[in-house]
Design a protein around this motif. Structure first.
Motif, PDB file in Angstrom:
ATOM      1  N   LEU A  89      -7.254   7.005 -16.715  1.00  0.00           N
ATOM      2  CA  LEU A  89      -6.614   6.883 -15.399  1.00  0.00           C
ATOM      3  C   LEU A  89      -6.926   8.088 -14.523  1.00  0.00           C
ATOM      4  O   LEU A  89      -7.265   7.954 -13.339  1.00  0.00           O
ATOM      5  N   GLU A  90      -6.816   9.272 -15.091  1.00  0.00           N
ATOM      6  CA  GLU A  90      -7.069  10.489 -14.327  1.00  0.00           C
ATOM      7  C   GLU A  90      -8.550  10.663 -14.001  1.00  0.00           C
ATOM      8  O   GLU A  90      -8.902  11.298 -13.011  1.00  0.00           O
ATOM      9  N   THR A  91      -9.420  10.087 -14.823  1.00  0.00           N
ATOM     10  CA  THR A  91     -10.864  10.200 -14.606  1.00  0.00           C
ATOM     11  C   THR A  91     -11.347   9.264 -13.510  1.00  0.00           C
ATOM     12  O   THR A  91     -12.128   9.655 -12.634  1.00  0.00           O
ATOM     13  N   PHE A  92     -10.877   8.027 -13.540  1.00  0.00           N
ATOM     14  CA  PHE A  92     -11.408   6.997 -12.644  1.00  0.00           C
ATOM     15  C   PHE A  92     -10.610   6.799 -11.358  1.00  0.00           C
ATOM     16  O   PHE A  92     -11.133   6.233 -10.391  1.00  0.00           O
ATOM     17  N   LEU A  93      -9.350   7.230 -11.337  1.00  0.00           N
ATOM     18  CA  LEU A  93      -8.505   6.980 -10.177  1.00  0.00           C
ATOM     19  C   LEU A  93      -8.050   8.293  -9.539  1.00  0.00           C
ATOM     20  O   LEU A  93      -7.867   9.297 -10.224  1.00  0.00           O
ATOM     21  N   SER A  94      -7.848   8.257  -8.246  1.00  0.00           N
ATOM     22  CA  SER A  94      -7.299   9.422  -7.549  1.00  0.00           C
ATOM     23  C   SER A  94      -5.805   9.519  -7.828  1.00  0.00           C
ATOM     24  O   SER A  94      -5.160   8.555  -8.262  1.00  0.00           O
ATOM     25  N   LYS A  95      -5.246  10.678  -7.565  1.00  0.00           N
ATOM     26  CA  LYS A  95      -3.811  10.864  -7.755  1.00  0.00           C
ATOM     27  C   LYS A  95      -3.007   9.899  -6.883  1.00  0.00           C
ATOM     28  O   LYS A  95      -1.999   9.339  -7.320  1.00  0.00           O
ATOM     29  N   SER A  96      -3.446   9.718  -5.646  1.00  0.00           N
ATOM     30  CA  SER A  96      -2.712   8.826  -4.747  1.00  0.00           C
ATOM     31  C   SER A  96      -2.771   7.383  -5.239  1.00  0.00           C
ATOM     32  O   SER A  96      -1.793   6.638  -5.119  1.00  0.00           O
ATOM     33  N   ARG A  97      -3.892   6.983  -5.825  1.00  0.00           N
ATOM     34  CA  ARG A  97      -4.002   5.618  -6.353  1.00  0.00           C
ATOM     35  C   ARG A  97      -3.124   5.446  -7.591  1.00  0.00           C
ATOM     36  O   ARG A  97      -2.491   4.393  -7.764  1.00  0.00           O
ATOM     37  N   ILE A  98      -3.070   6.449  -8.441  1.00  0.00           N
ATOM     38  CA  ILE A  98      -2.199   6.389  -9.614  1.00  0.00           C
ATOM     39  C   ILE A  98      -0.745   6.231  -9.170  1.00  0.00           C
ATOM     40  O   ILE A  98      -0.008   5.399  -9.705  1.00  0.00           O
ATOM     41  N   LEU A  99      -0.331   7.025  -8.179  1.00  0.00           N
ATOM     42  CA  LEU A  99       1.037   6.939  -7.677  1.00  0.00           C
ATOM     43  C   LEU A  99       1.299   5.573  -7.043  1.00  0.00           C
ATOM     44  O   LEU A  99       2.372   4.989  -7.232  1.00  0.00           O
ATOM     45  N   GLU A 100       0.327   5.061  -6.308  1.00  0.00           N
ATOM     46  CA  GLU A 100       0.478   3.748  -5.664  1.00  0.00           C
ATOM     47  C   GLU A 100       0.692   2.650  -6.700  1.00  0.00           C
ATOM     48  O   GLU A 100       1.595   1.812  -6.559  1.00  0.00           O
ATOM     49  N   ILE A 101      -0.129   2.637  -7.743  1.00  0.00           N
ATOM     50  CA  ILE A 101       0.012   1.613  -8.783  1.00  0.00           C
ATOM     51  C   ILE A 101       1.348   1.771  -9.505  1.00  0.00           C
ATOM     52  O   ILE A 101       2.057   0.794  -9.765  1.00  0.00           O
ATOM     53  N   TYR A 102       1.690   3.005  -9.822  1.00  0.00           N
ATOM     54  CA  TYR A 102       2.960   3.269 -10.513  1.00  0.00           C
ATOM     55  C   TYR A 102       4.141   2.731  -9.707  1.00  0.00           C
ATOM     56  O   TYR A 102       5.010   2.028 -10.253  1.00  0.00           O
ATOM     57  N   LEU A 103       4.197   3.061  -8.420  1.00  0.00           N
ATOM     58  CA  LEU A 103       5.327   2.647  -7.588  1.00  0.00           C
ATOM     59  C   LEU A 103       5.399   1.133  -7.422  1.00  0.00           C
ATOM     60  O   LEU A 103       6.480   0.584  -7.210  1.00  0.00           O
ATOM     61  N   ASN A 104       4.263   0.460  -7.526  1.00  0.00           N
ATOM     62  CA  ASN A 104       4.245  -0.993  -7.388  1.00  0.00           C
ATOM     63  C   ASN A 104       4.534  -1.727  -8.687  1.00  0.00           C
ATOM     64  O   ASN A 104       4.801  -2.938  -8.660  1.00  0.00           O
ATOM     65  N   GLN A 105       4.464  -1.043  -9.829  1.00  0.00           N
ATOM     66  CA  GLN A 105       4.623  -1.716 -11.116  1.00  0.00           C
ATOM     67  C   GLN A 105       5.861  -1.287 -11.889  1.00  0.00           C
ATOM     68  O   GLN A 105       6.302  -1.998 -12.795  1.00  0.00           O
ATOM     69  N   VAL A 106       6.439  -0.149 -11.563  1.00  0.00           N
ATOM     70  CA  VAL A 106       7.549   0.373 -12.355  1.00  0.00           C
ATOM     71  C   VAL A 106       8.805  -0.475 -12.173  1.00  0.00           C
ATOM     72  O   VAL A 106       9.020  -1.092 -11.127  1.00  0.00           O
ATOM     73  N   ALA A 149       0.843  -1.200   0.000  1.00  0.00           N
ATOM     74  CA  ALA A 149       0.000   0.000   0.000  1.00  0.00           C
ATOM     75  C   ALA A 149       0.872   1.241   0.000  1.00  0.00           C
ATOM     76  O   ALA A 149       2.026   1.218   0.451  1.00  0.00           O
ATOM     77  N   LEU A 150       0.340   2.333  -0.479  1.00  0.00           N
ATOM     78  CA  LEU A 150       1.099   3.586  -0.514  1.00  0.00           C
ATOM     79  C   LEU A 150       1.504   4.010   0.893  1.00  0.00           C
ATOM     80  O   LEU A 150       2.574   4.612   1.082  1.00  0.00           O
ATOM     81  N   SER A 151       0.671   3.695   1.865  1.00  0.00           N
ATOM     82  CA  SER A 151       0.987   4.047   3.254  1.00  0.00           C
ATOM     83  C   SER A 151       2.201   3.289   3.782  1.00  0.00           C
ATOM     84  O   SER A 151       2.784   3.687   4.795  1.00  0.00           O
ATOM     85  N   ALA A 152       2.583   2.194   3.093  1.00  0.00           N
ATOM     86  CA  ALA A 152       3.740   1.404   3.507  1.00  0.00           C
ATOM     87  C   ALA A 152       5.003   1.816   2.756  1.00  0.00           C
ATOM     88  O   ALA A 152       6.027   1.143   2.854  1.00  0.00           O
ATOM     89  N   VAL A 153       4.923   2.902   2.003  1.00  0.00           N
ATOM     90  CA  VAL A 153       6.068   3.413   1.250  1.00  0.00           C
ATOM     91  C   VAL A 153       6.536   4.709   1.901  1.00  0.00           C
ATOM     92  O   VAL A 153       5.725   5.609   2.174  1.00  0.00           O
ATOM     93  N   SER A 154       7.813   4.807   2.156  1.00  0.00           N
ATOM     94  CA  SER A 154       8.373   6.019   2.756  1.00  0.00           C
ATOM     95  C   SER A 154       7.933   7.268   2.000  1.00  0.00           C
ATOM     96  O   SER A 154       7.990   7.312   0.765  1.00  0.00           O
ATOM     97  N   THR A 155       7.481   8.277   2.730  1.00  0.00           N
ATOM     98  CA  THR A 155       7.117   9.532   2.076  1.00  0.00           C
ATOM     99  C   THR A 155       8.337  10.178   1.422  1.00  0.00           C
ATOM    100  O   THR A 155       8.198  10.930   0.451  1.00  0.00           O
ATOM    101  N   LYS A 156       9.522   9.861   1.930  1.00  0.00           N
ATOM    102  CA  LYS A 156      10.745  10.364   1.292  1.00  0.00           C
ATOM    103  C   LYS A 156      10.858   9.814  -0.119  1.00  0.00           C
ATOM    104  O   LYS A 156      11.232  10.539  -1.057  1.00  0.00           O
TER     105      LYS A 156
END
Length: 243
Positions: free
Chosen positions: A158-175, A62-69
């Protein structure tokens, strides 16, 4: 003419069905993390074909488990206007277009002076994190107008259906963060033997600057460029606003 009309209608119908498929897949990502992306499957096949085995590291968190840094470092490095645009940052695209045009003109001049030497042009991208995610999720790496148009449509979804935080969460988990290394948790364990929630500012910056060329920098951990760029990212991190 009637036959042409029927073929045109079928093509339009196929296009509409494809867009509906993409839209439904994106909509499902409100609740479900993608199991894999088109880019990951392509990379997996290349590794398997070359080595006969598939070492793979990926552990969605989850995004909450990723360092804000780390979140700040990635945004500072890849898309510092993430919270301001709607998926496509036109100013960045215009700047990239101008740089590419200038680089092409310079390359042509060098080719005229030294026609016996091959000339390469480094293409500068202007993609936002949302555009990168759109491409990685569904599309190939080819650079065509048709592919870019499809990328733009998926970006809008993506921008229509997902929040910014969800987009970032998916990106960080898949990149990608190295050969067979996908997602921030796998990258954190691979490079620093710790959880993504425990990354320091320096470690976060080092990971962030690898993103444009992760497999290249994986082989050059002592690259002076990595160290210099990481210092720059660290200086910019605190000015980044998280979604």
């Amino acid at each position: 003419m009637r036959a042409f009309g029927r073929w045109l209608l079928l093509l339009l119908l196929a296009f509409a069905v494809l867009q509906l498929f993409f839209a439904l897949r994106v909509l499902s990502m409100q609740w479900l993390m993608p199991e894999s992306t088109a880019f990951q499957r392509s990379q997996a096949w290349q590794i398997l074909k070359r080595d006969g085995q598939l070492p793979w590291r990926q552990e969605p968190v989850a995004l909450s488990a990723v360092s804000t840094k780390l979140q700040r470092a990635v945004l500072a490095s890849e898309d510092d206007a993430f919270n301001q645009h709607q998926g496509i940052w036109w100013q960045s695209l215009e700047s990239a277009w101008e740089k590419n045009a200038k680089a092409k003109a310079q390359a042509e001049k060098r080719a005229q002076r030294q026609p016996e030497k091959p000339v390469t042009v480094k293409i500068v991208g202007g993609s936002t994190i949302t555009q990168q995610l759109a491409k990685n999720l569904f599309l190939s790496g080819e650079r065509t107008l048709l592919r870019k148009a499809q990328e733009a449509l998926i970006t809008v979804a993506l921008e229509t259906f997902l929040s910014k935080s969800r987009i970032l969460e998916i990106y960080l988990n898949q990149v990608e963060w190295g050969e067979g290394v996908f997602g921030i948790e796998a990258a954190s364990q691979h490079y620093f033997r710790k959880s993504a929630s425990q990354l320091s500012a320096w470690e976060a910056a080092r990971l962030a600057v690898m993103l444009p060329r992760p497999r290249y920098f994986e082989k050059l951990p002592q690259s002076p460029y990595l160290a210099q760029r990481a210092e720059t990212i660290m200086a910019r991190m605190n000015s980044v606003v998280l979604p």
